[in-house]
Design a protein around this motif. Structure first.
Motif, PDB file in Angstrom:
ATOM      1  N   LEU A   3       0.836  -1.213   0.000  1.00 54.93           N
ATOM      2  CA  LEU A   3       0.000   0.000   0.000  1.00 54.93           C
ATOM      3  C   LEU A   3       0.864   1.253   0.000  1.00 54.93           C
ATOM      4  CD1 LEU A   3      -2.851  -0.809   2.568  1.00 54.93           C
ATOM      5  CD2 LEU A   3      -3.055  -0.492   0.096  1.00 54.93           C
ATOM      6  N   ARG A   4       1.914   1.236   0.839  1.00 54.76           N
ATOM      7  CA  ARG A   4       2.774   2.427   0.922  1.00 54.76           C
ATOM      8  C   ARG A   4       3.461   2.678  -0.419  1.00 54.76           C
ATOM      9  NH1 ARG A   4       8.433   3.555   3.474  1.00 54.76           N
ATOM     10  NH2 ARG A   4       8.420   5.776   2.997  1.00 54.76           N
ATOM     11  N   HIS A   5       3.780   1.601  -1.155  1.00 55.59           N
ATOM     12  CA  HIS A   5       4.443   1.743  -2.446  1.00 55.59           C
ATOM     13  C   HIS A   5       3.453   2.029  -3.573  1.00 55.59           C
ATOM     14  CE1 HIS A   5       7.894   0.119  -0.329  1.00 55.59           C
ATOM     15  NE2 HIS A   5       8.632   0.373  -1.372  1.00 55.59           N
ATOM     16  N   ARG A   6       2.182   2.171  -3.236  1.00 51.09           N
ATOM     17  CA  ARG A   6       1.121   2.393  -4.236  1.00 51.09           C
ATOM     18  C   ARG A   6       1.118   1.247  -5.261  1.00 51.09           C
ATOM     19  NH1 ARG A   6       0.759   5.230  -0.412  1.00 51.09           N
ATOM     20  NH2 ARG A   6       0.366   7.468  -0.377  1.00 51.09           N
ATOM     21  N   GLY A   7       1.321   0.034  -4.756  1.00 55.53           N
ATOM     22  CA  GLY A   7       1.335  -1.152  -5.611  1.00 55.53           C
ATOM     23  C   GLY A   7       0.060  -1.952  -5.433  1.00 55.53           C
ATOM     24  N   ARG A   8       0.098  -3.227  -5.817  1.00 52.75           N
ATOM     25  CA  ARG A   8      -1.089  -4.087  -5.717  1.00 52.75           C
ATOM     26  C   ARG A   8      -0.657  -5.489  -5.325  1.00 52.75           C
ATOM     27  NH1 ARG A   8      -3.731  -4.894 -11.138  1.00 52.75           N
ATOM     28  NH2 ARG A   8      -3.592  -7.130 -10.766  1.00 52.75           N
ATOM     29  N   LEU A   9      -1.525  -6.186  -4.590  1.00 52.06           N
ATOM     30  CA  LEU A   9      -1.194  -7.533  -4.118  1.00 52.06           C
ATOM     31  C   LEU A   9      -2.316  -8.483  -4.539  1.00 52.06           C
ATOM     32  CD1 LEU A   9       0.519  -9.304  -2.027  1.00 52.06           C
ATOM     33  CD2 LEU A   9      -1.141  -8.578  -0.330  1.00 52.06           C
ATOM     34  N   ASP A  10      -1.938  -9.607  -5.176  1.00 50.10           N
ATOM     35  CA  ASP A  10      -2.932 -10.633  -5.545  1.00 50.10           C
ATOM     36  C   ASP A  10      -2.498 -11.956  -4.946  1.00 50.10           C
ATOM     37  OD1 ASP A  10      -4.362  -8.946  -7.111  1.00 50.10           O
ATOM     38  OD2 ASP A  10      -3.456  -9.594  -9.013  1.00 50.10           O
ATOM     39  N   ILE A  11      -3.434 -12.682  -4.349  1.00 51.21           N
ATOM     40  CA  ILE A  11      -3.111 -14.018  -3.834  1.00 51.21           C
ATOM     41  C   ILE A  11      -3.961 -15.021  -4.598  1.00 51.21           C
ATOM     42  CG2 ILE A  11      -2.953 -15.509  -1.799  1.00 51.21           C
ATOM     43  CD1 ILE A  11      -2.884 -13.031  -0.059  1.00 51.21           C
ATOM     44  N   ASP A  12      -3.290 -16.006  -5.136  1.00 47.46           N
ATOM     45  CA  ASP A  12      -3.949 -16.981  -5.995  1.00 47.46           C
ATOM     46  C   ASP A  12      -3.518 -18.357  -5.511  1.00 47.46           C
ATOM     47  OD1 ASP A  12      -5.341 -17.809  -8.102  1.00 47.46           O
ATOM     48  OD2 ASP A  12      -3.912 -17.164  -9.648  1.00 47.46           O
ATOM     49  N   SER A  13      -4.474 -19.257  -5.246  1.00 44.70           N
ATOM     50  CA  SER A  13      -4.055 -20.546  -4.702  1.00 44.70           C
ATOM     51  C   SER A  13      -4.937 -21.655  -5.255  1.00 44.70           C
ATOM     52  CB  SER A  13      -4.155 -20.497  -3.175  1.00 44.70           C
ATOM     53  OG  SER A  13      -3.441 -21.563  -2.621  1.00 44.70           O
ATOM     54  N   VAL A  14      -4.330 -22.791  -5.570  1.00 45.12           N
ATOM     55  CA  VAL A  14      -5.096 -23.948  -6.038  1.00 45.12           C
ATOM     56  C   VAL A  14      -4.799 -25.091  -5.077  1.00 45.12           C
ATOM     57  CG1 VAL A  14      -5.517 -25.533  -7.959  1.00 45.12           C
ATOM     58  CG2 VAL A  14      -4.834 -23.164  -8.422  1.00 45.12           C
ATOM     59  N   LEU A  15      -5.867 -25.622  -4.450  1.00 42.16           N
ATOM     60  CA  LEU A  15      -5.677 -26.687  -3.461  1.00 42.16           C
ATOM     61  C   LEU A  15      -4.944 -27.867  -4.093  1.00 42.16           C
ATOM     62  CD1 LEU A  15      -8.897 -26.903  -1.255  1.00 42.16           C
ATOM     63  CD2 LEU A  15      -6.587 -26.222  -0.601  1.00 42.16           C
ATOM     64  N   GLY A  16      -3.939 -28.350  -3.398  1.00 44.30           N
ATOM     65  CA  GLY A  16      -3.178 -29.502  -3.891  1.00 44.30           C
ATOM     66  C   GLY A  16      -2.083 -29.135  -4.882  1.00 44.30           C
ATOM     67  N   GLN A  17      -2.117 -27.890  -5.381  1.00 43.72           N
ATOM     68  CA  GLN A  17      -1.083 -27.514  -6.369  1.00 43.72           C
ATOM     69  C   GLN A  17      -0.117 -26.454  -5.869  1.00 43.72           C
ATOM     70  OE1 GLN A  17      -2.464 -26.580 -10.301  1.00 43.72           O
ATOM     71  NE2 GLN A  17      -3.964 -28.230 -10.270  1.00 43.72           N
ATOM     72  N   GLY A  18      -0.632 -25.489  -5.116  1.00 42.91           N
ATOM     73  CA  GLY A  18       0.280 -24.472  -4.598  1.00 42.91           C
ATOM     74  C   GLY A  18      -0.304 -23.067  -4.637  1.00 42.91           C
TER      75      GLY A  18
END
Ligand code: ADP
Length: 412
Positions: A379-394
Motif C-alpha cells: 500500500l505504501r508503495h502504491r502497488g497491488r497484491l494478488d493471492i492466488d491458490s489452487v488446493l493440492g497444487q500451490g
C-alpha cells in the motif's frame, strides 16, 4: 415606534447571523456556518414581515396544509451531505437527499417516529422543541443497515422547528473495534509464550527437575524458542507500526530487486536447507528497478519467500519471478508447490493474526503478521497484491510495484 425598534433589533440579529456565518466558514465547520447563516436569514425574514403594512386577516387555515419550513432551509438541506431533516410538531417538514436515501424516499410529511424508527430518536423528538438539550448527541444503532452507528444532533430553529442531523459514526466505531481487537490479540499472543517461559523457570527452580542435566537442557531449549517467538512478535509489531506511520510518504528511491532477492535468499539459508528446498529466480524483464524503500522491499521478499518455504512442499523449489506488467509496473511473483489455501480464507489472509491453521503457523515460528506487513508495504508503495491458490497444487502471490523513473541512480 415600538415596531421600528423591533425592526432594528431584528435587522441587527440578521447582520450578526451573517457575521457569525462568515466567522464560522473561516474557522469552524461549514455546518456551523450554515446554521448561523440560517439564523441570519430567519431573522431577516421576520424583519421583513414586521416592516410590511399590517396584512389582511388570514384565511381560515386548512388543517391538512403543511406548515412551510423557514426561508433558506432548502438551500441548507441541499448544501449538507449528511442526512438532515426539519421536524415540526413531530412531522418531517423537509429532508435532504442523504436523509431520503437513508430513511426512505417518502419521509416528508410523515410522523418523525415512523421516519426514523428508532426508540431513542422517537423519545427525544416526542417532547416540545424548547425543552430539547441542544448539546446532547443521541447514538442510534441500526438505522439503514443493522451494524451502522449514527449520532443524532438536534438544533431548535427560530420558528421552534427542529433541525435533526445524523452523522455516520460507523467508520470510527469500526476503527475503534479493530484497535481493541488488535490490542487483545497482541496481548494474547505475547502472554502465551510468556506463561510457558515463567512455568519452566519455576520448574527449574525446583531442585529435582533442575538438577537433571538432560531435563534442564530440554527446558532451556523450549524457553529459548518461546523467547525467540516473543522477540519475533515484538519485531513484527514494531515493523507494522513503523510502516503504517509512514503510509502517506510514498518511497521514491530506485531499488534494483535482483540484489535484494539475492540477500534475502542468503538470509533464509537455514530454512531452505531445513526444507531441502531451493529458491529459483526467474528474471523475465531486463529492467528490474522499482521505486521504493529498500529495507521494506527486503522485508516483503523475506516474508513471502519464507511463507512459500514454510507452507510449501518439502523438497520442491520456490520460484521468484520478475516480469514487466505494462509500461509502468513490474510484477514480482513468489510461487510454491504447497497444499494451497482453501478459497474461503483468501480474503482474510492479510488481516493481522489471521491464520489458516494456527497450530501449523506456530510450529513454523509464524507470528500471523507476515502478510499484514506485506500488504502495508505494498500500500505504501502504491502497488497491488494478488493471492492466488489452487488446493493440492500451490500458491502464487503477485506484487505489482511501480518502475523507477528513467535517469535515477539505483540503490545497490
Ligand atoms: P504466519 O506468521 O502465520 O505465517 P502470515 O501473515 O505470513 O502469518 O500468513 C498468514 C497465514 O496465511 C498463515 O498462517 C498460513 O496459514 C497462510 N499462508 C501464508 N502463505 C502461505 C502459502 N504460501 N501457502 C499456504 N498458506 C499460506
Amino acid at each position: 415606534m415600538a415596531s421600528r425598534q423591533a425592526i432594528r433589533i431584528i435587522a441587527a440579529a440578521a447582520t450578526a447571523g451573517a457575521g457569525i456565518a462568515l466567522a464560522a466558514w473561516a474557522g469552524a465547520s461549514p455546518f456551523a456556518a450554515l446554521l448561523a447563516a440560517l439564523g441570519g436569514v430567519a431573522a431577516y425574514a421576520l424583519a421583513v414581515q414586521v416592516e410590511r403594512p399590517a396584512p389582511a386577516p388570514p384565511e381560515p387555515e386548512d388543517e391538512e396544509d403543511e406548515p412551510a419550513p423557514l426561508p433558506g432551509i432548502a438551500e441548507l438541506l441541499r448544501a449538507v451531505d449528511e442526512p438532515l431533516l426539519v421536524v415540526r410538531d413531530r412531522r418531517v417538514l423537509a429532508a435532504n437527499a442523504a436523509a431520503r436515501q437513508l430513511l426512505g424516499a417518502h419521509i416528508e410529511g410523515v410522523d418523525v417516529r415512523l421516519a426514523i424508527r428508532h426508540p431513542a430518536a422517537a423519545e427525544r423528538l416526542a417532547g416540545p422543541a424548547g425543552a430539547d438539550d441542544q448539546n446532547r448527541r443521541t447514538e442510534l444503532v441500526g438505522i439503514g443497515d443493522p451494524g451502522r452507528h449514527w449520532a443524532m444532533a438536534v438544533t431548535v430553529l427560530p420558528d421552534q422547528s427542529r433541525l435533526v442531523r445524523l452523522s455516520d459514526l460507523s467508520a470510527a466505531r469500526a476503527a475503534e473495534q479493530m484497535r481493541v481487537d488488535f490490542v487483545a490479540n497482541a496481548s494474547h499472543e505475547l502472554r502465551t509464550p510468556l506463561a510457558t517461559v515463567l512455568g519452566f523457570i519455576e520448574t527449574l527452580q525446583d531442585e529435582d527437575a533442575g538438577g537433571d542435566r538432560k531435563t534442564r537442557e530440554r527446558f532451556l531449549r523450549i524457553m529459548f524458542d518461546e523467547g525467540t517467538r516473543m522477540r519475533n512478535l515484538v519485531d513484527d509489531l514494531m515493523s507494522l507500526s513503523r510502516i503504517e506511520a509512514e503510509r502517506f510518504t510514498v518511497p521514491r528511491e530506485p531499488v534494483d530487486l535482483m540484489p535484494v532477492i539475492g540477500e534475502v535468499k542468503a538470509a533464509l539459508g537455514q530454512l531452505i536447507e531445513a526444507k531441502q528446498a531451493s529458491v529459483v529466480v526467474e528474471k523475465e524483464t531486463p529492467d528490474t528497478v522499482v521505486q521504493g524503500d529498500r529495507p521494506q522491499l527486503a522485508q516483503l521478499l523475506n516474508n513471502l519467500i519464507a511463507n512459500a518455504l514454510k507452507y510449501g512442499r518439502a523438497g520442491a523449489p520456490v520460484r521468484v519471478r520478475l516480469e514487466g506488467a505494462g509500461g509502468e509496473m513490474i510484477r514480482l511473483s513468489v510461487i510454491d508447490e504447497g497444499e494451497g489455501i482453501p478459497a474461503e480464507h483468501l480474503p482474510r489472509l492479510t488481516e493481522r493474526f489471521y491464520r489458516v491453521d494456527t497450530g501449523r503457523s506456530r510450529a513454523a515460528g509464524g507470528t500471523g503478521l507476515g502478510l499484514a506487513i506485506v500488504k502495508h508495504i505494498v500500500l505504501r508503495h502504491r502497488g497491488r497484491l494478488d493471492i492466488d491458490s489452487v488446493l493440492g497444487q500451490g500458491t502464487t502471490i503477485r506484487v505489482y510495484l511501480p518502475r523507477a523513473l528513467a535517469g535515477h541512480g539505483v540503490q545497490q
